[in-house]
Scaffold this motif. Sequence first.
Motif, PDB file in Angstrom:
ATOM      1  N   ARG A 364      23.574  -2.980  -6.586  1.00  0.00           N
ATOM      2  CA  ARG A 364      22.328  -2.711  -7.150  1.00  0.00           C
ATOM      3  C   ARG A 364      21.319  -3.276  -5.832  1.00  0.00           C
ATOM      4  O   ARG A 364      21.794  -4.447  -5.414  1.00  0.00           O
ATOM      5  CB  ARG A 364      22.153  -3.263  -8.305  1.00  0.00           C
ATOM      6  N   TRP A 365      20.182  -2.767  -5.855  1.00  0.00           N
ATOM      7  CA  TRP A 365      19.074  -3.171  -4.893  1.00  0.00           C
ATOM      8  C   TRP A 365      17.871  -3.056  -5.271  1.00  0.00           C
ATOM      9  O   TRP A 365      17.462  -2.229  -5.872  1.00  0.00           O
ATOM     10  CB  TRP A 365      19.284  -2.725  -3.507  1.00  0.00           C
ATOM     11  N   LEU A 366      16.927  -4.056  -5.138  1.00  0.00           N
ATOM     12  CA  LEU A 366      15.577  -4.054  -5.504  1.00  0.00           C
ATOM     13  C   LEU A 366      14.760  -4.205  -4.635  1.00  0.00           C
ATOM     14  O   LEU A 366      15.083  -5.052  -3.695  1.00  0.00           O
ATOM     15  CB  LEU A 366      15.346  -5.133  -6.715  1.00  0.00           C
ATOM     16  N   GLY A 367      13.644  -3.447  -4.411  1.00  0.00           N
ATOM     17  CA  GLY A 367      12.880  -3.582  -3.208  1.00  0.00           C
ATOM     18  C   GLY A 367      11.496  -3.404  -3.317  1.00  0.00           C
ATOM     19  O   GLY A 367      11.080  -2.944  -4.408  1.00  0.00           O
ATOM     20  N   ALA A 368      10.563  -3.489  -2.417  1.00  0.00           N
ATOM     21  CA  ALA A 368       9.169  -3.242  -2.487  1.00  0.00           C
ATOM     22  C   ALA A 368       8.733  -2.811  -0.825  1.00  0.00           C
ATOM     23  O   ALA A 368       9.389  -3.307   0.020  1.00  0.00           O
ATOM     24  CB  ALA A 368       8.392  -4.283  -2.912  1.00  0.00           C
ATOM     25  N   ASP A 369       7.825  -1.811  -0.868  1.00  0.00           N
ATOM     26  CA  ASP A 369       7.452  -1.497   0.348  1.00  0.00           C
ATOM     27  C   ASP A 369       5.720  -1.558   0.415  1.00  0.00           C
ATOM     28  O   ASP A 369       5.323  -0.898  -0.581  1.00  0.00           O
ATOM     29  CB  ASP A 369       7.855  -0.007   1.038  1.00  0.00           C
ATOM     30  N   ILE A 370       5.128  -1.632   1.557  1.00  0.00           N
ATOM     31  CA  ILE A 370       3.891  -1.364   1.542  1.00  0.00           C
ATOM     32  C   ILE A 370       3.502  -0.761   2.969  1.00  0.00           C
ATOM     33  O   ILE A 370       3.968  -1.358   3.860  1.00  0.00           O
ATOM     34  CB  ILE A 370       2.940  -2.581   1.456  1.00  0.00           C
ATOM     35  N   ARG A 371       2.718   0.121   2.867  1.00  0.00           N
ATOM     36  CA  ARG A 371       2.282   0.861   4.195  1.00  0.00           C
ATOM     37  C   ARG A 371       0.890   0.976   4.437  1.00  0.00           C
ATOM     38  O   ARG A 371       0.249   1.611   3.230  1.00  0.00           O
ATOM     39  CB  ARG A 371       3.159   1.907   4.465  1.00  0.00           C
ATOM     40  N   HIS A 372       0.228   1.030   5.520  1.00  0.00           N
ATOM     41  CA  HIS A 372      -1.041   1.460   5.767  1.00  0.00           C
ATOM     42  C   HIS A 372      -1.152   1.963   7.045  1.00  0.00           C
ATOM     43  O   HIS A 372      -0.809   1.563   7.996  1.00  0.00           O
ATOM     44  CB  HIS A 372      -2.074   0.038   5.796  1.00  0.00           C
ATOM     45  N   THR A 373      -2.186   3.148   7.127  1.00  0.00           N
ATOM     46  CA  THR A 373      -2.462   4.023   8.308  1.00  0.00           C
ATOM     47  C   THR A 373      -3.959   4.019   8.339  1.00  0.00           C
ATOM     48  O   THR A 373      -4.807   4.363   7.169  1.00  0.00           O
ATOM     49  CB  THR A 373      -1.789   5.221   8.367  1.00  0.00           C
ATOM     50  N   SER A 374      -4.773   3.706   9.243  1.00  0.00           N
ATOM     51  CA  SER A 374      -5.981   4.115   9.662  1.00  0.00           C
ATOM     52  C   SER A 374      -6.263   4.964  10.978  1.00  0.00           C
ATOM     53  O   SER A 374      -5.727   4.758  11.888  1.00  0.00           O
ATOM     54  CB  SER A 374      -6.815   2.787   9.832  1.00  0.00           C
TER      55      SER A 374
END
Length: 680
Positions: A364-374
Amino acid sequence: MWARRTEHAAPAHTAVYFALVALAICGWGGSCFAQPLRPDTLVRAFPNTSPRTHADSLLMQSDSVKKAVAAPLQIFHPIRELGSIDSGDIITQRDRIYSLTNESYDALRQQPGFYPLDFASAGQNSDLLINGLDMRNTAVMLDGRPMNDPLTGRFSFQHISPDFPEQTEIITGARAAIYGFNSTAAVINYVPEIFNTNRPYVRIRYDQGPDDYIASGIEFSQNPTRALNFSLGIDREGQLGEYENTGLQYWNINAELRWFADSNFNVLATENFTHNHAGLNGGVYGKDVNVNPLLANVNLPSADYEDVRHDITVTAVYKDSTLHTTNASVYYSSLSKQYISQENPVEPPIVLPFTTDSETNSMRWLGADIRHTSHFAGLTLSGGACVQNQIIDADSSMPHETQALLGVYGLAQQSIGDIVDAAVFGRADKIGAFFRPTLGADASIHIGGKFTLQGGLLRTERAPTLQELYWQGSELTGNSSLVNEQHTAIFAGIHFTDSAFHFSLDASSRNITHVIEAQILPDSAFSIVQPNSMQIYSLAAALGISIGKVSFAGSGTVTIMDEQGAQIRNAPVLYGVGGIYYHDLRFFNVPLDLKAGIEGRFTSSFIGLTYLPDAQFFAGAASLQSGINGSMDAMLVLHIGDAYLHISYLNMLNRSFYYTPFYPILESNLNLGFTWVMFN
C-alpha cells in the motif's frame, strides 16, 4: 498433456449474436433510446489533439461520441494544463472504438518505439519494451498520480479498464524523465473521461469471441446538480482460453465525482477497483514449440495468479485565466498479489525452475503531489513536488519494508515566436537510501507550420526496485548491494504533418552503466546482478497517408542492444505494424459511418525475454530462437446511429509464433461486439 485445452467451449452463442445485431439496428438514427437534444443543451465534442495523425483522425469527424453539456463551463485536465504533453502522442477514446482494442494495453501496440511483451491471452501481466527498456523504466499515471507498484516498479495494464480513460497521453524522449519516478524511457498517462451531462448518459460495450471469451462494460454519468457530476463504470472480462490454464475472471469498477466550482476551479475524486484471477500456464515447451504450439506442452497446468487493487485519488485544479495553473493531488493505493503453483510440470521445462510453491505479497502506498505552471511572454516555468510512503508486506519472498519517496522537479521553456522552443529541466528523488538526479534539455524548430525538427539530451538514473534488492524466491534472488543505473541519452527527430499526410522519424542513442539484469545460474534459477554496461540504439518511424476514402497508417521500430560487445536480442531488431483502411460515410445512399481495414505486423528473428510468473519478472534467458514472422487481422466498424458494431477476424493466416517466449498467439478467430451510446 497437450497445450490446447482438451475440453471444448460451448457452441457459439448464435442467439446472442442475433440479439446484438438487432440492438445495433435499433440504434440506426438513434431512434430507439437516444432522445433529441433539448434546445438549451450544448453538444461538445472532444477534438483529436494528437500531434501525430492517426489513421482514424485522417478521415473521421472530430469525435463520434458526443456529450450534452448543461452550460459551456471551462473544463481542463491537470496534466495537460501543466504542459506535460510537449512532445508526445495522444490516443483518444475514438481511436480505441475504431481499432482492434479490447484492453487498455492493446491501444499501445502501434506506437512507434513500442514492442509488446505479449502473452497473447486476455488478463495476463503483459509488458512493454519502449526503445529497448521495459516497464521498470516507464511511469504509468492516472491523471498525473503514479500507478506503478512499489515492489516491482511495474504496472499491470489490466488494472485500467479500456472504457475509463477519455484518452491516453504518451511522452517519450528526454522530457519524460521529469514527470515520473524512474521514468527513464516514457510516461503513459491515462486521463479519466470528463462528463458534464444534464441527462443520463449510458455507454455499453460488449465483445464476444471463441473459447467463451466475453468482455463487457457499461459507463453511466449524470449531473445531480449543475456543478456536480457523478460517473460510474463497470467492466467484466472472462474466458476459458485456447491454451490450457489460461482462464480469466476479471472485474473493474471505477467511479468519479467531479465538482465544477466555477470556470477556473475543478475537484475530482476517483476510485478504481480491480479484481483479476487468471491461470498462468508458464508458456509452452517441447520439440513442436516453433512448429505447432498446439501440440506442445504447457509448463504449469495448475498455476494461478490473483490480485486485488484499489486506487483512490482526490485532485484539485485551479487555473487563473491562461497564465497560471496549480494542481494538487492526494492518493492511496493498495495491491494484493497471490501466485499459487499446485504441481510441477509433467516434464522438466526447458529453462525455468518452476516449483510447487506460492507467493503472496501485499503493498500500500499513500502520497501527495503538487504542481504549478506559469506562462509569461514566451517563457514557461513549471515545477512540482511529491511525497509518498510505501509499505510492503510479503511472505518468505520479501521482508517487510517501509520506505519514503521524496521528489522535486522543475522546467523552464523559452519560445521564440512560433519557430523555436527550447527547455532545460531537472528532477531529484530520494527513495530509501538511493538518490536519483535527473538533468536534461530539449529543443524544437518549427518550419512552415508543418515541419518540426527536435532534439534532446538526458542524464538520469534509475533506482533499483525493492524486488531487485530483496526478493528471495525459487526463480529469482535479489541483490542488496545494487547501485543506481546511470542513463545518458541523445534524442533527435523530424516530424511532418498536414491534413492528409504524416511522417515522423525519431532516433535515440542510450548508454546505461551499472545495468540491472537477471543472470541465469547453474540450477536454472536467476540472480540479480549489475556487472555490465549496455548501449541501445533505436530508430522509430510512423507514417499516415489519406487518399480519398482510403488511408494507411503504420509504424516501424529498429532496436539494437549491445552489452559489452555482444548483441542482446531481447526484442526483434525490426518490428513493424500497420494497416490499410477504407472509410465511407454512406452505404448504398444510406448515412453510415463505416471503417474497414486489414492490419498486419512483422517481427525479425529474436530470442526474447523469459517471464518468471512467480516473481513477475522478465529475464533474458530464453533458449529457443524465433524466426522472421508476422500475422494479419481484418476489422470492420459500422457506426449506425448511436451504436458501433465491431467485427474482427484475428490471425487470418493462422500463424504460429510468439511475442514473448513461449506464449504463442491464438489461432484464427472471429470476434463480434458493439459499443452503444444512449441518453435518457
